[in-house]
Write a protein that holds these residues in place. Sequence first.
Motif, PDB file in Angstrom:
ATOM      1  N   UNK A  67      -8.027  63.209  97.106  1.00 30.10           N
ATOM      2  CA  UNK A  67      -7.070  63.960  96.308  1.00 30.10           C
ATOM      3  C   UNK A  67      -7.005  63.303  94.941  1.00 30.10           C
ATOM      4  N   UNK A  68      -6.534  64.040  93.964  1.00 33.07           N
ATOM      5  CA  UNK A  68      -6.417  63.466  92.627  1.00 33.07           C
ATOM      6  C   UNK A  68      -5.442  62.302  92.665  1.00 33.07           C
ATOM      7  N   UNK A  69      -5.790  61.269  91.953  1.00 36.37           N
ATOM      8  CA  UNK A  69      -4.987  60.054  91.897  1.00 36.37           C
ATOM      9  C   UNK A  69      -5.316  59.343  90.595  1.00 36.37           C
ATOM     10  N   UNK A  70      -4.684  58.224  90.390  1.00 38.63           N
ATOM     11  CA  UNK A  70      -5.025  57.408  89.227  1.00 38.63           C
ATOM     12  C   UNK A  70      -6.342  56.694  89.533  1.00 38.63           C
ATOM     13  N   UNK A  71      -7.271  56.771  88.618  1.00 41.55           N
ATOM     14  CA  UNK A  71      -8.572  56.121  88.774  1.00 41.55           C
ATOM     15  C   UNK A  71      -8.891  55.403  87.469  1.00 41.55           C
ATOM     16  N   UNK A  72      -9.923  54.582  87.482  1.00 45.73           N
ATOM     17  CA  UNK A  72     -10.341  53.915  86.253  1.00 45.73           C
ATOM     18  C   UNK A  72     -11.805  54.221  85.979  1.00 45.73           C
ATOM     19  N   UNK A  73     -12.142  54.212  84.711  1.00 43.31           N
ATOM     20  CA  UNK A  73     -13.524  54.378  84.274  1.00 43.31           C
ATOM     21  C   UNK A  73     -13.732  53.413  83.116  1.00 43.31           C
ATOM     22  N   UNK A  74     -14.800  52.652  83.189  1.00 47.87           N
ATOM     23  CA  UNK A  74     -15.143  51.721  82.116  1.00 47.87           C
ATOM     24  C   UNK A  74     -16.409  52.216  81.439  1.00 47.87           C
ATOM     25  N   UNK A  75     -16.373  52.317  80.113  1.00 52.75           N
ATOM     26  CA  UNK A  75     -17.500  52.842  79.350  1.00 52.75           C
ATOM     27  C   UNK A  75     -18.102  51.777  78.458  1.00 52.75           C
ATOM     28  N   UNK A  76     -19.444  51.776  78.385  1.00 50.29           N
ATOM     29  CA  UNK A  76     -20.163  50.966  77.405  1.00 50.29           C
ATOM     30  C   UNK A  76     -20.305  51.824  76.152  1.00 50.29           C
ATOM     31  N   UNK A  77     -19.843  51.319  75.032  1.00 50.34           N
ATOM     32  CA  UNK A  77     -19.961  52.044  73.780  1.00 50.34           C
ATOM     33  C   UNK A  77     -20.879  51.264  72.850  1.00 50.34           C
ATOM     34  N   UNK A  78     -21.642  51.958  72.004  1.00 51.25           N
ATOM     35  CA  UNK A  78     -22.556  51.245  71.110  1.00 51.25           C
ATOM     36  C   UNK A  78     -21.796  50.295  70.191  1.00 51.25           C
ATOM     37  N   UNK A  79     -22.274  49.077  70.084  1.00 44.74           N
ATOM     38  CA  UNK A  79     -21.739  48.078  69.159  1.00 44.74           C
ATOM     39  C   UNK A  79     -20.258  47.769  69.343  1.00 44.74           C
ATOM     40  N   UNK A  80     -19.727  47.992  70.546  1.00 44.98           N
ATOM     41  CA  UNK A  80     -18.329  47.658  70.827  1.00 44.98           C
ATOM     42  C   UNK A  80     -18.248  47.065  72.220  1.00 44.98           C
ATOM     43  N   UNK A  81     -17.115  46.469  72.535  1.00 44.75           N
ATOM     44  CA  UNK A  81     -16.933  45.978  73.901  1.00 44.75           C
ATOM     45  C   UNK A  81     -16.845  47.164  74.864  1.00 44.75           C
ATOM     46  N   UNK A  82     -16.939  46.867  76.161  1.00 42.63           N
ATOM     47  CA  UNK A  82     -16.691  47.907  77.148  1.00 42.63           C
ATOM     48  C   UNK A  82     -15.221  48.287  77.073  1.00 42.63           C
ATOM     49  N   UNK A  83     -14.940  49.568  77.188  1.00 39.35           N
ATOM     50  CA  UNK A  83     -13.558  50.041  77.174  1.00 39.35           C
ATOM     51  C   UNK A  83     -13.218  50.612  78.539  1.00 39.35           C
ATOM     52  N   UNK A  84     -12.066  50.229  79.048  1.00 35.99           N
ATOM     53  CA  UNK A  84     -11.604  50.735  80.333  1.00 35.99           C
ATOM     54  C   UNK A  84     -10.514  51.774  80.092  1.00 35.99           C
ATOM     55  N   UNK A  85     -10.611  52.889  80.798  1.00 39.68           N
ATOM     56  CA  UNK A  85      -9.615  53.946  80.722  1.00 39.68           C
ATOM     57  C   UNK A  85      -8.978  54.130  82.089  1.00 39.68           C
ATOM     58  N   UNK A  86      -7.680  54.333  82.100  1.00 37.82           N
ATOM     59  CA  UNK A  86      -6.968  54.694  83.320  1.00 37.82           C
ATOM     60  C   UNK A  86      -6.854  56.219  83.274  1.00 37.82           C
ATOM     61  N   UNK A  87      -7.338  56.871  84.311  1.00 38.21           N
ATOM     62  CA  UNK A  87      -7.390  58.326  84.340  1.00 38.21           C
ATOM     63  C   UNK A  87      -6.306  58.844  85.268  1.00 38.21           C
ATOM     64  N   UNK A  88      -5.366  59.569  84.700  1.00 40.91           N
ATOM     65  CA  UNK A  88      -4.277  60.182  85.459  1.00 40.91           C
ATOM     66  C   UNK A  88      -4.591  61.670  85.567  1.00 40.91           C
ATOM     67  N   UNK A  89      -4.511  62.228  86.766  1.00 45.99           N
ATOM     68  CA  UNK A  89      -4.798  63.646  86.918  1.00 45.99           C
ATOM     69  C   UNK A  89      -3.861  64.257  87.951  1.00 45.99           C
ATOM     70  N   UNK A  90      -3.721  65.554  87.870  1.00 44.74           N
ATOM     71  CA  UNK A  90      -2.862  66.276  88.800  1.00 44.74           C
ATOM     72  C   UNK A  90      -3.394  67.684  88.988  1.00 44.74           C
ATOM     73  N   UNK A  91      -3.108  68.240  90.153  1.00 43.09           N
ATOM     74  CA  UNK A  91      -3.491  69.611  90.481  1.00 43.09           C
ATOM     75  C   UNK A  91      -2.247  70.469  90.567  1.00 43.09           C
ATOM     76  N   UNK A  92      -2.452  71.758  90.515  1.00 46.21           N
ATOM     77  CA  UNK A  92      -1.389  72.751  90.680  1.00 46.21           C
ATOM     78  C   UNK A  92      -0.224  72.442  89.734  1.00 46.21           C
ATOM     79  N   UNK A  93      -0.534  72.326  88.468  1.00 48.26           N
ATOM     80  CA  UNK A  93       0.479  72.050  87.453  1.00 48.26           C
ATOM     81  C   UNK A  93       1.322  73.309  87.252  1.00 48.26           C
ATOM     82  N   UNK A  94       2.623  73.145  87.161  1.00 46.66           N
ATOM     83  CA  UNK A  94       3.556  74.272  87.004  1.00 46.66           C
ATOM     84  C   UNK A  94       3.360  75.332  88.083  1.00 46.66           C
ATOM     85  N   UNK A  95       3.071  74.892  89.301  1.00 42.81           N
ATOM     86  CA  UNK A  95       2.859  75.775  90.456  1.00 42.81           C
ATOM     87  C   UNK A  95       1.694  76.749  90.282  1.00 42.81           C
ATOM     88  N   UNK A  96       0.781  76.450  89.368  1.00 43.54           N
ATOM     89  CA  UNK A  96      -0.403  77.280  89.161  1.00 43.54           C
ATOM     90  C   UNK A  96      -1.595  76.576  89.812  1.00 43.54           C
TER      91      UNK A  96
END
Length: 130
Positions: A67-96
């Motif tokens: 099920x959708x939950x908080x997850x993390x993704x770390x990206x390698x970007x050119x000429x920068x450090x790796x960046x980590x993102x916390x991904x928040x997601x949800x389904x059936x927003x506003x009962x749709x």
Amino acid sequence: MMNMMFFHSDYRQRLVNWEGFARYMTAMVRANIDRYKDNPLYMEWFERLRLESEEFVQFWDLYEIKQKRVATASFRLPDTPEMEFVIHSASVVDNDPGLHWCFYVPSTRIRHRGESIASTGARHEAVLVR
């Protein structure tokens, strides 16, 4: 997101935890496939994944369900450090049942090549991705 994950090699190379995140996303597709089985565009997209991505089929055949939950993704970007993102997601927003949201929030942790992830103490804003 899934198209980038399975069909764009540059995305795969930049996503440090590609395999774990791809498995998670595939398991979410499995959890929701029944909801979209009558949508021809969705099923066409799903069949393309099955026919053109061996990795998607490998993860699909694990029969994992997430099920959708908080997850993390770390990206390698050119000429920068790796960046980590916390991904928040949800389904059936506003009962749709067709409305979902996903925020990629930059973490306060960065990783320079060869170093462990460390806190920067920086503040970041959320970005809405469709």
